[in-house]
Design a protein around this motif. Structure first.
Motif, PDB file in Angstrom:
ATOM      1  N   LEU A 230       0.642  -1.339  -0.074  1.00  0.00           N
ATOM      2  CA  LEU A 230      -0.052   0.006   0.131  1.00  0.00           C
ATOM      3  C   LEU A 230       0.805   1.137   0.073  1.00  0.00           C
ATOM      4  O   LEU A 230       0.432   2.292  -0.559  1.00  0.00           O
ATOM      5  CB  LEU A 230      -0.975  -0.040   1.151  1.00  0.00           C
ATOM      6  N   GLY A 231       1.910   1.256   0.623  1.00  0.00           N
ATOM      7  CA  GLY A 231       2.865   2.372   0.574  1.00  0.00           C
ATOM      8  C   GLY A 231       3.380   2.534  -0.695  1.00  0.00           C
ATOM      9  O   GLY A 231       3.621   3.483  -1.101  1.00  0.00           O
ATOM     10  N   ASP A 232       3.913   1.343  -1.368  1.00  0.00           N
ATOM     11  CA  ASP A 232       4.519   1.477  -2.619  1.00  0.00           C
ATOM     12  C   ASP A 232       3.574   1.744  -3.653  1.00  0.00           C
ATOM     13  O   ASP A 232       3.915   2.777  -4.691  1.00  0.00           O
ATOM     14  CB  ASP A 232       5.225   0.240  -2.967  1.00  0.00           C
ATOM     15  N   VAL A 233       2.314   1.388  -3.656  1.00  0.00           N
ATOM     16  CA  VAL A 233       1.290   1.462  -4.768  1.00  0.00           C
ATOM     17  C   VAL A 233       0.653   2.830  -4.673  1.00  0.00           C
ATOM     18  O   VAL A 233       0.458   3.537  -5.563  1.00  0.00           O
ATOM     19  CB  VAL A 233       0.395   0.434  -5.100  1.00  0.00           C
ATOM     20  N   TYR A 234       0.255   3.014  -3.358  1.00  0.00           N
ATOM     21  CA  TYR A 234      -0.780   4.130  -3.159  1.00  0.00           C
ATOM     22  C   TYR A 234      -0.093   5.508  -2.439  1.00  0.00           C
ATOM     23  O   TYR A 234      -0.798   6.380  -2.355  1.00  0.00           O
ATOM     24  CB  TYR A 234      -1.804   3.669  -2.156  1.00  0.00           C
ATOM     25  N   GLY A 235       1.164   5.225  -2.055  1.00  0.00           N
ATOM     26  CA  GLY A 235       1.660   6.105  -1.371  1.00  0.00           C
ATOM     27  C   GLY A 235       1.108   6.539  -0.087  1.00  0.00           C
ATOM     28  O   GLY A 235       1.311   7.821   0.428  1.00  0.00           O
ATOM     29  N   VAL A 236       0.712   5.586   0.679  1.00  0.00           N
ATOM     30  CA  VAL A 236       0.028   5.967   2.110  1.00  0.00           C
ATOM     31  C   VAL A 236       0.601   5.027   3.090  1.00  0.00           C
ATOM     32  O   VAL A 236       1.042   3.871   2.745  1.00  0.00           O
ATOM     33  CB  VAL A 236      -1.646   5.838   2.001  1.00  0.00           C
ATOM     34  N   ALA A 237       0.368   5.485   4.272  1.00  0.00           N
ATOM     35  CA  ALA A 237       0.849   4.757   5.490  1.00  0.00           C
ATOM     36  C   ALA A 237      -0.373   4.138   5.846  1.00  0.00           C
ATOM     37  O   ALA A 237      -1.599   4.490   5.925  1.00  0.00           O
ATOM     38  CB  ALA A 237       1.527   5.517   6.531  1.00  0.00           C
TER      39      ALA A 237
END
Length: 265
Positions: A230-237
């Motif tokens: 989720l961090g890599d693809v969406y840029g969210v924590a």
């Protein structure tokens, strides 16, 4: 038995940009497969290639081993039903007439609707909870009501593959749950794009994660939906845990300004 497979599927624009690039995807008989990914990742373009609204620039789509590009439009429509992301609001037809359009692939051009067709329409309207809206014009419906009408149209089509692009768009929480539960109960093979990762985790057997038109991860929701991805693809924590009642992965997003506990004064 209905199986779907795409082989090295690609769709590009005239400027040489690939909206979908080298996608290999499969859905087994009766399986519900979800496409997830950020806006612009290629989900809708991929679905349009699968149901024939777009012709792939490379690769092919196979349904039970048959190349869909070689099938006549009507033959393809008898096997694939589509629920688009946003139902066109300009129809002057009634809701009942729009839903009855799902029988068109099974009939001759001049053939009138039968009592059996009418029964299928009535049952579909009832199953999606809009039987009382049958006399209304499609254009007069709210976005959520239109979405349920399009799901009803897919039901009366009696397909073997259902392709849905954001089927929960405009729906309140109750109908989001009911529509996705209904899709799973159809007994069809289903391919759908969803933005809500928690709904995707609960209702889909497998997920494909798209980024920049390519598949970057696929597998069971518990294997795919990780905080790292989720961090890599969406840029969210985010935090991902297993829900104690459903057993499905549950995603909790952490706003950037609150991802870390604030130091006490």
């Amino acid at each position: 038995m209905t199986t779907l497979r795409t082989e090295n599927l690609a769709y590009g624009t005239g400027e040489g940009r690939h909206l979908v690039d080298a996608v290999d995807l499969s859905a087994a008989d009766g399986e519900t497969v979800g496409l997830v990914g950020p806006n612009g990742s290629g989900k809708t373009t991929l679905l349009r290639c699968v149901y024939g609204a777009l012709r792939p620039t490379h690769g092919r789509v196979l349904l039970d081993g048959d190349d869909l590009a070689a099938l006549p439009v009507k033959a393809r429509a008898r096997r694939i039903a589509t629920v688009p992301q946003d139902g066109h609001a300009g129809f002057e037809l009634t809701v009942g007439q729009v839903v009855a359009m799902g029988r068109a692939p099974h009939k001759r051009f001049w053939e009138a609707d039968s009592a059996a067709d009418a029964a299928l329409v009535a049952d579909a309207l009832d199953r999606v909870g809009i039987a009382a809206l049958a006399p209304r014009t499609f254009a007069s419906l709210s976005g959520g009501e239109r979405q349920r009408a399009l799901v009803a149209r897919a039901l009366v089509q009696q397909p073997s593959l259902v392709v849905l692009d954001e089927p929960t768009n405009h729906l309140d929480i109750r109908y989001q749950l009911e529509i996705l539960a209904l899709v799973r109960e159809l007994g069809t093979t289903n391919l759908l794009a969803l933005h809500d990762l928690n709904l995707a985790a609960y209702y889909c057997d497998r997920l494909y994660v798209l980024q920049g038109g390519r598949v970057v991860a696929d597998g069971a929701p518990a294997d795919v939906l990780t905080a790292e991805l989720l961090g890599d693809v969406y840029g969210v924590a985010a935090e991902v845990s297993t829900h104690p009642k459903t057993g499905a992965p549950t995603v909790v997003y952490l706003p950037q300004d609150r991802a870390q506990p604030r130091a006490s004064a």
